[in-house]
Structures are given as C-alpha cells and as structure tokens.
Write a protein that holds these residues in place. Structure first.
Motif, PDB file in Angstrom:
ATOM      1  N   GLN A 133       0.836  -1.204   0.000  1.00  0.00           N
ATOM      2  CA  GLN A 133       0.000   0.000   0.000  1.00  0.00           C
ATOM      3  C   GLN A 133       0.874   1.258   0.000  1.00  0.00           C
ATOM      4  OE1 GLN A 133      -3.133  -0.190  -0.505  1.00  0.00           O
ATOM      5  NE2 GLN A 133      -3.911   1.851  -0.033  1.00  0.00           N
ATOM      6  N   ALA A 134       2.035   1.178   0.648  1.00  0.00           N
ATOM      7  CA  ALA A 134       2.949   2.332   0.636  1.00  0.00           C
ATOM      8  C   ALA A 134       3.448   2.584  -0.785  1.00  0.00           C
ATOM      9  CB  ALA A 134       4.125   2.088   1.582  1.00  0.00           C
ATOM     10  N   THR A 135       3.729   1.513  -1.534  1.00  0.00           N
ATOM     11  CA  THR A 135       4.136   1.690  -2.937  1.00  0.00           C
ATOM     12  C   THR A 135       2.997   2.334  -3.710  1.00  0.00           C
ATOM     13  OG1 THR A 135       5.077  -0.544  -2.671  1.00  0.00           O
ATOM     14  CG2 THR A 135       5.334   0.510  -4.824  1.00  0.00           C
ATOM     15  N   ALA A 136       1.784   1.866  -3.466  1.00  0.00           N
ATOM     16  CA  ALA A 136       0.620   2.424  -4.173  1.00  0.00           C
ATOM     17  C   ALA A 136       0.494   3.917  -3.890  1.00  0.00           C
ATOM     18  CB  ALA A 136      -0.647   1.682  -3.762  1.00  0.00           C
ATOM     19  N   ARG A 137       0.703   4.295  -2.637  1.00  0.00           N
ATOM     20  CA  ARG A 137       0.600   5.718  -2.283  1.00  0.00           C
ATOM     21  C   ARG A 137       1.659   6.535  -3.023  1.00  0.00           C
ATOM     22  NH1 ARG A 137      -1.094   4.006   2.951  1.00  0.00           N
ATOM     23  NH2 ARG A 137       1.020   3.839   3.725  1.00  0.00           N
ATOM     24  N   ARG A 138       2.870   5.992  -3.109  1.00  0.00           N
ATOM     25  CA  ARG A 138       3.939   6.716  -3.836  1.00  0.00           C
ATOM     26  C   ARG A 138       3.581   6.841  -5.314  1.00  0.00           C
ATOM     27  NH1 ARG A 138       8.026   4.550  -6.717  1.00  0.00           N
ATOM     28  NH2 ARG A 138       8.007   2.534  -5.671  1.00  0.00           N
ATOM     29  N   GLY A 182     -10.316  12.370  -5.531  1.00  0.00           N
ATOM     30  CA  GLY A 182     -11.577  12.499  -6.264  1.00  0.00           C
ATOM     31  C   GLY A 182     -12.137  11.188  -6.768  1.00  0.00           C
ATOM     32  N   VAL A 183     -11.345  10.102  -6.703  1.00  0.00           N
ATOM     33  CA  VAL A 183     -11.833   8.837  -7.272  1.00  0.00           C
ATOM     34  C   VAL A 183     -12.838   8.154  -6.339  1.00  0.00           C
ATOM     35  CG1 VAL A 183     -11.164   6.488  -7.925  1.00  0.00           C
ATOM     36  CG2 VAL A 183      -9.870   8.441  -8.793  1.00  0.00           C
ATOM     37  N   LEU A 184     -12.511   8.076  -5.057  1.00  0.00           N
ATOM     38  CA  LEU A 184     -13.457   7.452  -4.124  1.00  0.00           C
ATOM     39  C   LEU A 184     -14.488   8.489  -3.692  1.00  0.00           C
ATOM     40  CD1 LEU A 184     -11.273   5.162  -1.842  1.00  0.00           C
ATOM     41  CD2 LEU A 184     -12.590   4.571  -3.871  1.00  0.00           C
ATOM     42  N   GLY A 185     -15.710   8.027  -3.440  1.00  0.00           N
ATOM     43  CA  GLY A 185     -16.788   8.928  -3.063  1.00  0.00           C
ATOM     44  C   GLY A 185     -16.399   9.803  -1.879  1.00  0.00           C
ATOM     45  N   HIS A 186     -15.793   9.207  -0.879  1.00  0.00           N
ATOM     46  CA  HIS A 186     -15.407   9.932   0.330  1.00  0.00           C
ATOM     47  C   HIS A 186     -13.891  10.033   0.354  1.00  0.00           C
ATOM     48  CE1 HIS A 186     -14.895  11.109   4.458  1.00  0.00           C
ATOM     49  NE2 HIS A 186     -16.206  11.206   4.606  1.00  0.00           N
ATOM     50  N   ALA A 187     -13.417  11.267   0.450  1.00  0.00           N
ATOM     51  CA  ALA A 187     -11.975  11.507   0.327  1.00  0.00           C
ATOM     52  C   ALA A 187     -11.157  10.695   1.326  1.00  0.00           C
ATOM     53  CB  ALA A 187     -11.691  12.990   0.498  1.00  0.00           C
ATOM     54  N   ASP A 188     -11.762  10.415   2.486  1.00  0.00           N
ATOM     55  CA  ASP A 188     -11.001   9.734   3.534  1.00  0.00           C
ATOM     56  C   ASP A 188     -11.071   8.210   3.436  1.00  0.00           C
ATOM     57  OD1 ASP A 188      -9.964  11.927   4.683  1.00  0.00           O
ATOM     58  OD2 ASP A 188     -11.442  12.064   6.305  1.00  0.00           O
ATOM     59  N   SER A 189     -11.903   7.694   2.517  1.00  0.00           N
ATOM     60  CA  SER A 189     -12.139   6.248   2.505  1.00  0.00           C
ATOM     61  C   SER A 189     -10.852   5.446   2.412  1.00  0.00           C
ATOM     62  CB  SER A 189     -13.045   5.866   1.332  1.00  0.00           C
ATOM     63  OG  SER A 189     -14.275   6.513   1.457  1.00  0.00           O
ATOM     64  N   SER A 190      -9.915   5.904   1.580  1.00  0.00           N
ATOM     65  CA  SER A 190      -8.711   5.104   1.392  1.00  0.00           C
ATOM     66  C   SER A 190      -7.723   5.304   2.535  1.00  0.00           C
ATOM     67  CB  SER A 190      -8.037   5.465   0.067  1.00  0.00           C
ATOM     68  OG  SER A 190      -7.653   6.819   0.083  1.00  0.00           O
ATOM     69  N   LYS A 191      -7.974   6.324   3.357  1.00  0.00           N
ATOM     70  CA  LYS A 191      -7.046   6.608   4.445  1.00  0.00           C
ATOM     71  C   LYS A 191      -7.340   5.705   5.644  1.00  0.00           C
ATOM     72  CE  LYS A 191      -5.188  10.818   6.508  1.00  0.00           C
ATOM     73  NZ  LYS A 191      -5.519  12.189   6.839  1.00  0.00           N
ATOM     74  N   PHE A 192      -8.627   5.449   5.823  1.00  0.00           N
ATOM     75  CA  PHE A 192      -9.032   4.729   7.027  1.00  0.00           C
ATOM     76  C   PHE A 192      -9.456   3.310   6.691  1.00  0.00           C
ATOM     77  CE2 PHE A 192      -9.823   9.246   7.657  1.00  0.00           C
ATOM     78  CZ  PHE A 192      -8.886   9.475   8.644  1.00  0.00           C
ATOM     79  N   GLU A 193      -8.520   2.494   6.303  1.00  0.00           N
ATOM     80  CA  GLU A 193      -8.788   1.098   5.989  1.00  0.00           C
ATOM     81  C   GLU A 193      -7.497   0.339   6.253  1.00  0.00           C
ATOM     82  OE1 GLU A 193      -9.912   1.118   1.868  1.00  0.00           O
ATOM     83  OE2 GLU A 193      -7.998   1.900   1.210  1.00  0.00           O
ATOM     84  N   SER A 194      -7.541  -0.961   6.067  1.00  0.00           N
ATOM     85  CA  SER A 194      -6.321  -1.733   6.271  1.00  0.00           C
ATOM     86  C   SER A 194      -5.184  -1.110   5.472  1.00  0.00           C
ATOM     87  CB  SER A 194      -6.517  -3.177   5.795  1.00  0.00           C
ATOM     88  OG  SER A 194      -7.612  -3.776   6.424  1.00  0.00           O
ATOM     89  N   PHE A 195      -4.037  -0.958   6.086  1.00  0.00           N
ATOM     90  CA  PHE A 195      -2.835  -0.403   5.453  1.00  0.00           C
ATOM     91  C   PHE A 195      -2.983   1.067   5.069  1.00  0.00           C
ATOM     92  CE2 PHE A 195      -3.361  -4.852   4.037  1.00  0.00           C
ATOM     93  CZ  PHE A 195      -2.463  -5.404   4.929  1.00  0.00           C
ATOM     94  N   GLY A 196      -4.030   1.727   5.597  1.00  0.00           N
ATOM     95  CA  GLY A 196      -4.209   3.148   5.309  1.00  0.00           C
ATOM     96  C   GLY A 196      -3.161   3.961   6.027  1.00  0.00           C
ATOM     97  N   GLU A 197      -3.115   5.266   5.736  1.00  0.00           N
ATOM     98  CA  GLU A 197      -2.061   6.075   6.344  1.00  0.00           C
ATOM     99  C   GLU A 197      -2.551   6.911   7.514  1.00  0.00           C
ATOM    100  OE1 GLU A 197      -0.481   8.993   3.707  1.00  0.00           O
ATOM    101  OE2 GLU A 197      -2.425   9.374   2.805  1.00  0.00           O
ATOM    102  N   GLY A 198      -3.863   6.829   7.823  1.00  0.00           N
ATOM    103  CA  GLY A 198      -4.371   7.626   8.934  1.00  0.00           C
ATOM    104  C   GLY A 198      -3.795   7.104  10.239  1.00  0.00           C
ATOM    105  N   ASP A 199      -2.823   7.807  10.768  1.00  0.00           N
ATOM    106  CA  ASP A 199      -2.192   7.281  11.965  1.00  0.00           C
ATOM    107  C   ASP A 199      -2.166   8.273  13.109  1.00  0.00           C
ATOM    108  OD1 ASP A 199      -0.416   8.952  10.819  1.00  0.00           O
ATOM    109  OD2 ASP A 199       1.224   7.513  10.669  1.00  0.00           O
ATOM    110  N   ARG A 200      -2.843   9.402  12.939  1.00  0.00           N
ATOM    111  CA  ARG A 200      -2.939  10.308  14.085  1.00  0.00           C
ATOM    112  C   ARG A 200      -4.178   9.930  14.867  1.00  0.00           C
ATOM    113  NH1 ARG A 200      -3.584  15.839  11.472  1.00  0.00           N
ATOM    114  NH2 ARG A 200      -4.980  14.574  10.218  1.00  0.00           N
ATOM    115  N   PRO A 201      -4.132   9.982  16.204  1.00  0.00           N
ATOM    116  CA  PRO A 201      -5.291   9.570  16.979  1.00  0.00           C
ATOM    117  C   PRO A 201      -6.554  10.298  16.531  1.00  0.00           C
ATOM    118  CG  PRO A 201      -3.426   9.997  18.411  1.00  0.00           C
ATOM    119  CD  PRO A 201      -2.997  10.382  17.025  1.00  0.00           C
ATOM    120  N   GLU A 202      -6.426  11.606  16.190  1.00  0.00           N
ATOM    121  CA  GLU A 202      -7.624  12.355  15.813  1.00  0.00           C
ATOM    122  C   GLU A 202      -8.178  11.879  14.471  1.00  0.00           C
ATOM    123  OE1 GLU A 202      -4.615  13.526  16.275  1.00  0.00           O
ATOM    124  OE2 GLU A 202      -4.095  15.184  14.935  1.00  0.00           O
TER     125      GLU A 202
END
Ligand code: SAM
Length: 277
Positions: A106-111, A168-188
């Motif tokens: 997933q990190a490669t995908a993000r790059r 813009g591809v996913l309906g919700h901008a955060d969808s790809s951030k908050f899933e397995s291997f996502g990058e959302g890592d701040r508690p908030e």
C-alpha cells in the motif's frame, strides 16, 4: 494520471472504460471522469518479422522462452519516454512486473499515486531479457510471493490499488485513508466528529475491523452487541479490540510494528499473543 500497459495480451484488459477488468467499478469511474487514463500497447506491434515474434530461447540453455528486449524498447520509444538516466522519477516511472521484484505494498501504491505516469511492462514465459530491467525500468515489482504465468494480473492489481488513491476517485476523500494499510495514523484521524471510530488502520498499523450491515441477525448469527446500541465509546472499544483480534488471527507479523498500548497488549495476551522476545 496516465497508465501505459505493455503486454502481449492487450485484450486481457478489455477496452477501457467500458469492458474487461478496466471497465468496472472504481477504476472504470476514474477512467470515465478523466481522473486517470489507461492505454494498452500490444508488444507484437513492435516486431518486424512475419510471425510477430516477441520471444526467443534463453542463452545458456534451459527451459522455456524469454521475452526479447527489442520490441519492448521500441514500444517505450513510441511512447516518448525519455531514457532511464534522464527520466524524472518524481513524475513518471517504468515498472517491470516480476516475481523477483520488490514487494508491492500500500505504501508503494501511495507513492505511485503521486506520479503523472506509470508504465507497466508485463512479462511472460520464463521472464524478460534482463537488459529491459537494466536499461529501461526504474523498478521491478512483485505483487506477492508466488509465480504467475504473466504480468497482466500484477499490472491490473497495481492499477486498481493506485487509481482508488487518486484524489476524487473514491466517493469519500477519507475512505482510502481509514482502511487496512491506510495512512491515517494520528489519533484524531481515527474518529469521526461524532466520536465514532472510522474504518481504520489509523489505530496504528492494525488491519481494519470487521464490518456488519442489516439484518441484525443472519442465519442465527447476531451482530456484536455494542454495534447495535448507539454507545459510541462501546463501539469504539469493540472495533479497536476486533481489529487487534483480526490482526492477531490473520497477520500477527503486523503486531510487532503496530502502535499498541499496554491495554492492547493485555487484551492480546487473553487471545494467546506473545510478543516476540
Ligand atoms: N522465471 C520467473 C521466476 O522464477 O521468477 C517467473 C516468470 S513468470 C512464469 C512470467 C511473468 O509473470 C514474469 O516475467 C512476470 O512479469 C509475471 N509474474 C510472475 N509472478 C509475478 C509476481 N509475483 N508479481 C508480478 N509479476 C509476476
């Protein structure tokens, strides 16, 4: 973002954005809306003999055939790709699909999702003349520790994983951030405004928690009790523990690098987890 796929089986991908594996779901939507484009290139169009030969016997003997370098070089030349030493790899990259490559994650995908252009070269047979990797490719990627008969499935996997990360591809901008291997890592990042935990790897390197939808009972199996009672704290606690349990069951290797608390460790211990010494 532009994808170029070099293959001896362009029909494998169908005719984007209407048919084939590029003609469905999120990828199709990205292609239709112009957020991404995908172009397949038939390697046989870059041969010069009657039989449109793309392969030859391996030097040194041995089993099978090897994809020749020349058609691949001519194909990339036709795509106006600058030679490897002068290529701006912060904008474009040429990738060889290979079981010997670095593992695609997933990190490669993000790059890759930050680039303007990704070129995917699909191998076949015993592989590709090594000079393609040496002279043309910026990276070799493997989609997993197994051997496929061709790079096309790998190219499709990479394209799908990257396209869904494009803004813009996913309906919700955060969808790809908050899933397995996502990058959302701040508690908030792990909480919605209402205090409900998101579908998240943001709890610190864990797999996503299990999801349920209606009906509340199916074939005698009810949803976990906390999910139905509207108590956001209880939901949050259940989801976090379920993510821990899922990670322990399916990917215990992730736990060593996960951001887990003493309380998490105690919970995992009740499930039999012993941290590596
Ligand atoms: N002789 C090669 C080896 O042992 O590593 C395997 C060649 S494989 C049969 C043919 C092609 O499939 C490769 O050139 C590559 O493009 C693709 N391929 C096979 N496994 C792959 C993987 N795990 N990831 C990405 N591409 C793969």
């Amino acid at each position: 973002m532009r994808f170029d796929i070099v293959t001896i089986f362009p029909e494998f991908f169908g005719s984007p954005p209407d048919q084939g594996i590029l003609g469905h779901g999120v990828v199709s939507r990205a292609l239709r809306t112009g957020l991404a484009s995908a172009h397949t290139h038939d390697l046989r169009a870059f041969t010069h003999d009657r039989h449109r030969t793309v392969d030859d016997r391996p030097f040194g003997g041995g089993e099978g055939m090897v994809l020749k370098a020349q058609p691949i070089f001519e194909c990339l030349e036709s795509l106006n790709l600058t030679p490897k030493p002068t290529r701006d790899t912060t904008r474009e990259t040429v990738i060889l699909l290979s079981a010997q490559g670095k593992r695609f994650t997933q990190a490669t995908a993000r790059r890759l999702a930050t680039l303007d252009r990704v070129v995917l070269i699909c191998g076949r047979y015993e592989g590709v003349d090594e000079r393609v990797s040496q002279l043309l490719c910026d990276e070799e990627l493997s989609i997993g520790d197994y051997v496929l008969s061709g790079g096309e499935l790998g190219a499709a996997v990479i394209l799908d994983a990257v396209v869904r990360l494009l803004p813009g591809v996913l309906g919700h901008a955060d969808s790809s951030k908050f899933e397995s291997f996502g990058e959302g890592d701040r508690p908030e990042d792990t909480m919605t405004a209402a205090g409900v935990p998101r579908s998240t790897h943001g709890s610190g390197g864990l797999l996503d928690y299990p999801h349920y939808t209606r009906p509340a009972e199916f074939l005698g199996v009810p949803i976990p009790e906390p999910l139905g009672n509207g108590d956001h704290l209880a939901i949050r606690r259940w989801r976090h523990q379920a993510a821990l349990a899922k990670t322990l069951a399916n990917r215990p290797d992730l736990l060593a690098a996960a951001d887990i608390s003493d309380e998490d460790r105690e919970f995992l211990a009740t499930l039999g987890y012993q941290p590596p010494a």
